[in-house]
Each structure stands twice: as structure tokens, then as C-alpha cells.
Write a protein that holds these residues in place. Structure first.
Motif, short mmCIF file in Angstrom:
data_model
loop_
_atom_site.label_atom_id
_atom_site.label_comp_id
_atom_site.label_asym_id
_atom_site.label_seq_id
_atom_site.Cartn_x
_atom_site.Cartn_y
_atom_site.Cartn_z
N THR A 150 0.81 -1.22 0.00
CA THR A 150 0.00 0.00 0.00
C THR A 150 0.85 1.27 0.00
O THR A 150 0.35 2.35 0.28
N CYS A 151 2.11 1.14 -0.34
CA CYS A 151 3.03 2.29 -0.32
C CYS A 151 3.21 2.87 -1.71
O CYS A 151 3.34 2.14 -2.69
N LYS A 152 3.25 4.19 -1.80
CA LYS A 152 3.42 4.83 -3.09
C LYS A 152 4.85 4.71 -3.62
O LYS A 152 5.09 4.92 -4.79
N HIS A 153 5.81 4.34 -2.78
CA HIS A 153 7.21 4.19 -3.21
C HIS A 153 7.51 2.81 -3.77
O HIS A 153 8.56 2.61 -4.37
N ALA A 154 6.62 1.86 -3.56
CA ALA A 154 6.88 0.49 -4.01
C ALA A 154 6.35 0.29 -5.42
O ALA A 154 5.28 0.75 -5.77
N CYS A 155 7.13 -0.39 -6.21
CA CYS A 155 6.63 -0.80 -7.52
C CYS A 155 6.85 -2.31 -7.63
O CYS A 155 7.90 -2.82 -7.25
N LYS A 156 5.81 -2.98 -8.07
CA LYS A 156 5.88 -4.43 -8.21
C LYS A 156 6.80 -4.78 -9.35
O LYS A 156 6.76 -4.18 -10.40
N HIS A 157 7.62 -5.76 -9.11
CA HIS A 157 8.61 -6.19 -10.08
C HIS A 157 8.51 -7.71 -10.19
O HIS A 157 8.68 -8.40 -9.19
N GLN A 158 8.18 -8.24 -11.33
CA GLN A 158 8.07 -9.68 -11.57
C GLN A 158 7.03 -10.34 -10.67
O GLN A 158 7.30 -11.34 -10.02
N LEU A 159 5.84 -9.80 -10.60
CA LEU A 159 4.68 -10.33 -9.88
C LEU A 159 4.77 -10.36 -8.37
O LEU A 159 3.87 -9.92 -7.70
N VAL A 160 5.82 -10.92 -7.79
CA VAL A 160 5.88 -11.05 -6.33
C VAL A 160 7.03 -10.29 -5.68
O VAL A 160 7.18 -10.33 -4.48
N ASN A 161 7.82 -9.62 -6.46
CA ASN A 161 8.94 -8.87 -5.91
C ASN A 161 8.65 -7.37 -5.97
O ASN A 161 8.05 -6.88 -6.91
N VAL B 138 12.65 4.69 -3.03
CA VAL B 138 13.47 5.53 -2.15
C VAL B 138 14.66 4.76 -1.59
O VAL B 138 15.32 5.21 -0.67
N GLY B 139 14.93 3.58 -2.15
CA GLY B 139 16.14 2.84 -1.81
C GLY B 139 16.07 1.84 -0.68
O GLY B 139 17.09 1.30 -0.27
N GLN B 140 14.90 1.59 -0.14
CA GLN B 140 14.76 0.60 0.93
C GLN B 140 15.07 -0.79 0.36
O GLN B 140 14.58 -1.16 -0.69
N LYS C 6 9.74 2.74 7.71
CA LYS C 6 9.94 4.14 8.11
C LYS C 6 9.82 5.10 6.92
O LYS C 6 9.58 6.28 7.10
N GLU C 7 9.95 4.60 5.70
CA GLU C 7 9.82 5.42 4.49
C GLU C 7 8.40 5.38 3.91
O GLU C 7 8.13 5.96 2.87
N TYR C 8 7.48 4.69 4.57
CA TYR C 8 6.13 4.47 4.06
C TYR C 8 5.36 5.76 3.80
O TYR C 8 5.39 6.68 4.60
N GLU C 9 4.70 5.81 2.65
CA GLU C 9 3.74 6.87 2.34
C GLU C 9 2.55 6.22 1.66
O GLU C 9 2.71 5.46 0.70
#
Length: 76
Positions: free
Chosen positions: A37-48, A53-55, A67-70
Motif C-alpha cells: 500500500t506504499c506509493k514508493h513500491a513498484c511491483k517487479h516480476q509479480l511477487v517482488n 526511495v532505496g529501501q 519508516k519510508e512508508y507513504e
């Protein structure tokens, strides 16, 4: 007829007790502050996930209470 309840975060349905238990661990629960549910995460290869922001996220895993969650704003 039995009354059904639905998870506030996904399409899971069940009895009130089942849904309450499910919501505590639901990957789409915004209170978990996870990659799902984070705007910084992008799904890569379905489950990764890859973090913009480098986490560091281990392969096949996701982070909770980051701690970087938005919030991605999709809960509205």
C-alpha cells in the motif's frame, strides 16, 4: 441464511469473526504500512517489490511498518 461480512481492505468475505481475524493480517491493510500500500513500491516480476526511495527489500518479501512508508492514496 448466514450474514456475510467483507474485509475493509480487500474482497475477502466471511463471518464477522473470520473477517476480523483476516483484517489483522490482510496485506492490503493500510495500518501495516507495507509495500502493498506504499506509493514508493513498484511491483517487479509479480511477487517482488522495488522501492523507489532505496529501501532494501529481500526477493519474494515485503516490508511492514516501513519508516519510508507513504500511503498510495488508493484507500479513498
Amino acid at each position: 441464511m448466514k450474514q456475510l461480512f467483507r474485509c475493509d481492505y480487500c474482497d475477502y468475505t466471511g463471518t464477522a469473526e473470520e473477517v476480523a481475524t483476516h483484517e489483522e493480517t490482510c496485506i492490503h491493510n493500510y495500518t501495516k504500512k507495507s509495500c502493498w500500500t506504499c506509493k514508493h513500491a513498484c511491483k517487479h516480476q509479480l511477487v517482488n517489490f522495488k522501492c523507489q526511495v532505496g529501501q532494501e527489500i529481500p526477493e519474494g518479501k515485503y516490508i511492514q511498518y516501513c519508516k519510508e512508508y507513504e500511503n498510495d492514496g488508493k484507500d479513498a
